[in-house]
Motif scaffolding. Structure first.
Motif, PDB file in Angstrom:
ATOM      1  N   GLU A  18       0.823  -1.212   0.000  1.00 61.72           N
ATOM      2  CA  GLU A  18       0.000   0.000   0.000  1.00 61.72           C
ATOM      3  C   GLU A  18       0.852   1.255   0.000  1.00 61.72           C
ATOM      4  O   GLU A  18       0.552   2.221  -0.701  1.00 61.72           O
ATOM      5  CB  GLU A  18      -0.938  -0.010   1.198  1.00 61.72           C
ATOM      6  CG  GLU A  18      -2.028  -1.051   1.111  1.00 61.72           C
ATOM      7  CD  GLU A  18      -2.936  -1.033   2.333  1.00 61.72           C
ATOM      8  OE1 GLU A  18      -3.041   0.017   2.999  1.00 61.72           O
ATOM      9  OE2 GLU A  18      -3.537  -2.076   2.621  1.00 61.72           O
ATOM     10  N   ALA A  19       1.916   1.269   0.794  1.00 62.97           N
ATOM     11  CA  ALA A  19       2.789   2.440   0.872  1.00 62.97           C
ATOM     12  C   ALA A  19       3.495   2.684  -0.463  1.00 62.97           C
ATOM     13  O   ALA A  19       3.664   3.833  -0.880  1.00 62.97           O
ATOM     14  CB  ALA A  19       3.815   2.268   1.992  1.00 62.97           C
ATOM     15  N   LEU A  20       3.903   1.613  -1.135  1.00 66.94           N
ATOM     16  CA  LEU A  20       4.568   1.749  -2.430  1.00 66.94           C
ATOM     17  C   LEU A  20       3.642   2.355  -3.473  1.00 66.94           C
ATOM     18  O   LEU A  20       4.015   3.274  -4.200  1.00 66.94           O
ATOM     19  CB  LEU A  20       5.069   0.388  -2.921  1.00 66.94           C
ATOM     20  CG  LEU A  20       6.219  -0.241  -2.152  1.00 66.94           C
ATOM     21  CD1 LEU A  20       6.406  -1.686  -2.581  1.00 66.94           C
ATOM     22  CD2 LEU A  20       7.487   0.547  -2.344  1.00 66.94           C
ATOM     23  N   VAL A  21       2.419   1.844  -3.534  1.00 64.32           N
ATOM     24  CA  VAL A  21       1.457   2.351  -4.518  1.00 64.32           C
ATOM     25  C   VAL A  21       1.070   3.784  -4.191  1.00 64.32           C
ATOM     26  O   VAL A  21       1.016   4.645  -5.069  1.00 64.32           O
ATOM     27  CB  VAL A  21       0.210   1.439  -4.597  1.00 64.32           C
ATOM     28  CG1 VAL A  21      -0.855   2.055  -5.492  1.00 64.32           C
ATOM     29  CG2 VAL A  21       0.613   0.063  -5.117  1.00 64.32           C
ATOM     30  N   ALA A  22       0.843   4.088  -2.917  1.00 63.88           N
ATOM     31  CA  ALA A  22       0.474   5.448  -2.511  1.00 63.88           C
ATOM     32  C   ALA A  22       1.579   6.436  -2.874  1.00 63.88           C
ATOM     33  O   ALA A  22       1.305   7.543  -3.357  1.00 63.88           O
ATOM     34  CB  ALA A  22       0.184   5.496  -1.018  1.00 63.88           C
ATOM     35  N   ALA A  23       2.826   6.059  -2.632  1.00 63.41           N
ATOM     36  CA  ALA A  23       3.948   6.942  -2.969  1.00 63.41           C
ATOM     37  C   ALA A  23       4.040   7.137  -4.479  1.00 63.41           C
ATOM     38  O   ALA A  23       4.328   8.236  -4.955  1.00 63.41           O
ATOM     39  CB  ALA A  23       5.251   6.377  -2.428  1.00 63.41           C
ATOM     40  N   SER A  24       3.759   6.091  -5.235  1.00 66.42           N
ATOM     41  CA  SER A  24       3.816   6.171  -6.689  1.00 66.42           C
ATOM     42  C   SER A  24       2.731   7.098  -7.226  1.00 66.42           C
ATOM     43  O   SER A  24       2.978   7.940  -8.078  1.00 66.42           O
ATOM     44  CB  SER A  24       3.642   4.772  -7.287  1.00 66.42           C
ATOM     45  OG  SER A  24       3.483   4.847  -8.683  1.00 66.42           O
ATOM     46  N   VAL A  25       1.534   6.966  -6.691  1.00 67.81           N
ATOM     47  CA  VAL A  25       0.406   7.782  -7.147  1.00 67.81           C
ATOM     48  C   VAL A  25       0.566   9.217  -6.665  1.00 67.81           C
ATOM     49  O   VAL A  25       0.171  10.153  -7.345  1.00 67.81           O
ATOM     50  CB  VAL A  25      -0.926   7.178  -6.641  1.00 67.81           C
ATOM     51  CG1 VAL A  25      -2.095   8.108  -6.921  1.00 67.81           C
ATOM     52  CG2 VAL A  25      -1.152   5.832  -7.295  1.00 67.81           C
TER      53      VAL A  25
END
Length: 117
Positions: free
Chosen positions: A16-23
């Motif tokens: 979740e943290a990876l996707v949130a940072a990417s978005v």
């Protein structure tokens, strides 16, 4: 194999943290990653990141020193263990240097936390 297993672990543990940072990146022209595997494919190239870069990428939550971490864990009630490193004599000179020098421990600064898995 090891690198692949590590990538899978990071994708699962930090998904979740990876996707949130990417978005959350502003001004990005390329398509946003929709899952952790896509983000890992972009960042797990073998490069080494500075702490601030790792935060921005979602690889870590925060930056603190080991002393701060240990103090935090003590405040949370963790049982902190002191690591004592005992060295063995090296070579013949170490065998004949006498018991006081040979048996004195070299104390390393580190710790473990009882109950941590």
């Amino acid at each position: 194999r090891i690198h692949g297993a590590f990538r899978d672990h990071v994708a699962e543990a930090r998904g979740e943290a990876l996707v949130a940072a990417s978005v959350g990146k502003e001004g990005r022209s390329e398509r946003h990653a929709t899952n952790a595997k896509e983000v890992i494919d972009r960042v797990a190239t073998g490069d080494v990141f500075l702490g601030t870069q790792a935060i921005r990428l979602g690889l870590v939550d925060r930056l603190i020193t080991s002393d701060e971490y240990i103090a935090e864990r003590i405040r949370q009630g963790a049982r902190v263990l002191k690591l004592m490193v005992h060295t063995r004599p090296v070579g013949l000179s170490g065998l004949f240097s006498g018991p006081s020098r040979r048996n004195s421990p070299s104390v390393g600064y580190g710790g473990g936390f009882a109950g941590d898995g």
